[in-house]
Scaffold this active site. Structure first.
Site, PDB file in Angstrom:
ATOM      1  CB  SER A 189      -0.865   0.057   1.250  1.00 33.65           C
ATOM      2  OG  SER A 189      -1.566  -1.120   1.416  1.00 33.65           O
ATOM      3  CG  HIS A 207      -1.720  -0.150  -4.208  1.00 34.77           C
ATOM      4  ND1 HIS A 207      -2.053   1.135  -3.863  1.00 34.77           N
ATOM      5  CD2 HIS A 207      -2.207  -0.935  -3.202  1.00 34.77           C
ATOM      6  CE1 HIS A 207      -2.710   1.130  -2.717  1.00 34.77           C
ATOM      7  NE2 HIS A 207      -2.814  -0.110  -2.299  1.00 34.77           N
ATOM      8  CD  GLU A 254      -2.321   4.108  -6.400  1.00 36.27           C
ATOM      9  OE1 GLU A 254      -2.717   5.276  -6.329  1.00 36.27           O
ATOM     10  OE2 GLU A 254      -1.739   3.540  -5.446  1.00 36.27           O
ATOM     11  CG  ASN A 278      -3.655   5.091   0.249  1.00 36.98           C
ATOM     12  OD1 ASN A 278      -4.882   5.113   0.182  1.00 36.98           O
ATOM     13  ND2 ASN A 278      -2.977   3.981   0.486  1.00 36.98           N
TER      14      ASN A 278
HETATM   15  P1  NAI Z   1      -3.939 -10.156   5.137  1.00 38.43           P
HETATM   16  O1  NAI Z   1      -3.363 -10.206   6.495  1.00 38.43           O
HETATM   17  O2  NAI Z   1      -5.410 -10.284   4.949  1.00 38.43           O
HETATM   18  O3  NAI Z   1      -3.263 -11.292   4.222  1.00 38.43           O
HETATM   19  C1  NAI Z   1      -1.907 -11.563   4.224  1.00 38.43           C
HETATM   20  C2  NAI Z   1      -1.755 -13.051   3.950  1.00 38.43           C
HETATM   21  O4  NAI Z   1      -0.396 -13.330   3.693  1.00 38.43           O
HETATM   22  C3  NAI Z   1      -2.193 -13.926   5.131  1.00 38.43           C
HETATM   23  O5  NAI Z   1      -3.227 -14.794   4.710  1.00 38.43           O
HETATM   24  C4  NAI Z   1      -0.925 -14.685   5.517  1.00 38.43           C
HETATM   25  O6  NAI Z   1      -1.169 -16.017   5.914  1.00 38.43           O
HETATM   26  C5  NAI Z   1      -0.146 -14.635   4.211  1.00 38.43           C
HETATM   27  N1  NAI Z   1       1.288 -14.807   4.380  1.00 38.43           N
HETATM   28  C6  NAI Z   1       2.092 -14.282   5.329  1.00 38.43           C
HETATM   29  N2  NAI Z   1       3.359 -14.695   5.153  1.00 38.43           N
HETATM   30  C7  NAI Z   1       3.342 -15.490   4.047  1.00 38.43           C
HETATM   31  C8  NAI Z   1       4.334 -16.246   3.379  1.00 38.43           C
HETATM   32  N3  NAI Z   1       5.588 -16.249   3.794  1.00 38.43           N
HETATM   33  N4  NAI Z   1       3.963 -16.945   2.273  1.00 38.43           N
HETATM   34  C9  NAI Z   1       2.688 -16.976   1.852  1.00 38.43           C
HETATM   35  N5  NAI Z   1       1.705 -16.287   2.466  1.00 38.43           N
HETATM   36  C10 NAI Z   1       2.033 -15.557   3.546  1.00 38.43           C
HETATM   37  O7  NAI Z   1      -3.381  -8.798   4.486  1.00 38.43           O
HETATM   38  P2  NAI Z   1      -3.990  -7.963   3.276  1.00 38.43           P
HETATM   39  O8  NAI Z   1      -4.929  -6.943   3.784  1.00 38.43           O
HETATM   40  O9  NAI Z   1      -4.422  -8.895   2.207  1.00 38.43           O
HETATM   41  O10 NAI Z   1      -2.689  -7.155   2.802  1.00 38.43           O
HETATM   42  C11 NAI Z   1      -1.691  -7.735   2.018  1.00 38.43           C
HETATM   43  C12 NAI Z   1      -0.914  -6.633   1.330  1.00 38.43           C
HETATM   44  O11 NAI Z   1      -1.821  -5.865   0.520  1.00 38.43           O
HETATM   45  C13 NAI Z   1      -0.255  -5.634   2.273  1.00 38.43           C
HETATM   46  O12 NAI Z   1       0.960  -5.214   1.730  1.00 38.43           O
HETATM   47  C14 NAI Z   1      -1.264  -4.489   2.318  1.00 38.43           C
HETATM   48  O13 NAI Z   1      -0.679  -3.249   2.649  1.00 38.43           O
HETATM   49  C15 NAI Z   1      -1.743  -4.491   0.884  1.00 38.43           C
HETATM   50  N6  NAI Z   1      -3.038  -3.876   0.638  1.00 38.43           N
HETATM   51  C16 NAI Z   1      -4.069  -4.049   1.539  1.00 38.43           C
HETATM   52  C17 NAI Z   1      -5.309  -3.470   1.274  1.00 38.43           C
HETATM   53  C18 NAI Z   1      -6.465  -3.668   2.208  1.00 38.43           C
HETATM   54  O14 NAI Z   1      -7.478  -2.983   2.050  1.00 38.43           O
HETATM   55  N7  NAI Z   1      -6.375  -4.583   3.176  1.00 38.43           N
HETATM   56  C19 NAI Z   1      -5.539  -2.647   0.069  1.00 38.43           C
HETATM   57  C20 NAI Z   1      -4.416  -2.627  -0.839  1.00 38.43           C
HETATM   58  C21 NAI Z   1      -3.210  -3.183  -0.534  1.00 38.43           C
END
Ligand code: NAI
Length: 298
Positions: free
Chosen positions: A120, A141, A153, A191
């Site tokens: 993000s 993104h 993005e 953002n």
């Molecule tokens: P989340 O916590 O829902 O998902 C992250 C996932 O990655 C988890 O399911 C976890 O088990 C998995 N994970 C962790 N280590 C791992 C590994 N070594 N190998 C494989 N899987 C692994 O997080 P979310 O919200 O999906 O965010 C992910 C990324 O997307 C972050 O960088 C966040 O900043 C970005 N992002 C989030 C948004 C949102 O609205 N939540 C919007 C846009 C970007």
């Protein structure tokens, strides 16, 4: 121009599951990687449920649902993705964790492949520096929920090659998203524009304006679908504060200073809708309800 045929998404949480779905729906094969079987099954369940909801609304056929699911392979072994053309990382937003992951991906995946991050706001240059192919590292993104939100993005770092950028841009088009190109600076575009506006709205609350009035001002005067104070509660005040702090530190510019009231709410554990209270109060169904106490401040 070459378009990716073998794509992997690493991390199947909130974002990764949606991104994998979008890619599979566009007709490409995708390998989803998670830490364990439990998470992997959760992720596949999210995708299956999304597609069933879509079908029930008449927005896709059963055949589309079936074909989409067939294109998704799932694994807990990163070594399985050694021959993909593109890997999109969507694991937690911590620079050290992402750097470790990119170093690993760099050592496993063929050296022609492009490595993308769904960060993000972390520096793409810093993530790229953890690999031996920083010219092939780029930011892609997506926005939540990825199957619904049309924007991606595209963030080349100062080291990313124009070839990588062009191929990534084509990929975004191929998966039916609108791509915008951003500089690799904190907040990228959305953002950087949106979050300071929300922060300014919180300053207005500090000065005595009512949250409802601020929300109505932007809904009826600027045609925003959701007012900035409600948006703050929905995004989560902790996420908002972290984004403002990222802009403030990243640009070393006082115009991005987080509103003190935002800090106070985070310190008090009132993080918005997810904790049941932020600027507004929510019931267990996430609906706004009448406050049952009178804050001296808000
Ligand atoms: P989340 O916590 O829902 O998902 C992250 C996932 O990655 C988890 O399911 C976890 O088990 C998995 N994970 C962790 N280590 C791992 C590994 N070594 N190998 C494989 N899987 C692994 O997080 P979310 O919200 O999906 O965010 C992910 C990324 O997307 C972050 O960088 C966040 O900043 C970005 N992002 C989030 C948004 C949102 O609205 N939540 C919007 C846009 C970007």
């Amino acid at each position: 121009m070459s378009s990716f045929e073998k794509v992997s998404v690493i991390g199947g949480g909130l974002m990764g599951s949606g991104i994998a779905q979008v890619i599979a729906e566009s007709g490409k094969n995708v390998i989803l990687v998670e830490v364990d079987q439990n998470r992997l099954q959760q992720s596949l369940k999210i995708i299956t449920n999304n597609l069933h909801r879509k079908m029930e609304k008449g927005k896709c056929t059963y055949e589309h649902l079936e074909k989409t699911l067939e294109r998704i392979t799932a694994t807990v072994d990163l070594n399985d993705i050694y021959d993909v053309d593109l890997a999109i990382e969507a694991i937690p937003e911590k620079l050290e964790i992402k750097k470790k992951m990119f170093a690993k991906l760099d050592s496993i995946i063929n050296s022609d492949a492009i490595l993308a991050s769904n960060t993000s706001g972390l520096s793409i240059a810093a993530i790229g520096a953890s690999t031996k192919r920083p010219e092939k590292v780029i930011g892609l993104h997506f926005f939540y929920p990825a199957p619904i939100m049309n924007l991606v993005e595209i963030i080349p770092s100062i080291i990313t090659s124009s070839e990588t950028y062009k191929i990534a841009k084509q990929f975004v088009q191929d998966i039916n998203k609108n791509g915008v190109t951003c500089n690799d600076y904190p907040g990228f575009l959305v953002n950087r524009l949106l979050i300071p506006m929300v922060n300014e709205a919180i300053y207005c609350v500090m000065e005595g304006a009512k949250p409802e009035d601020i929300d109505n001002a932007m809904k009826f005067g600027a045609n925003h679908r959701m007012g900035p104070i409600t948006l703050a509660d929905f995004v989560g005040l902790d996420v908002l504060l972290a984004t403002m702090e990222g802009l403030y530190e990243g640009f070393s510019d006082s115009k991005y200073r987080p509103a003190p009231l935002l800090k106070k709410l985070v310190e008090s554990g009132n993080l918005g809708k997810k904790t049941g209270q932020g600027f507004y109060v929510y019931n267990e169904n996430g609906e706004k309800v009448q406050k049952n106490f009178q804050s001296a401040v808000i």
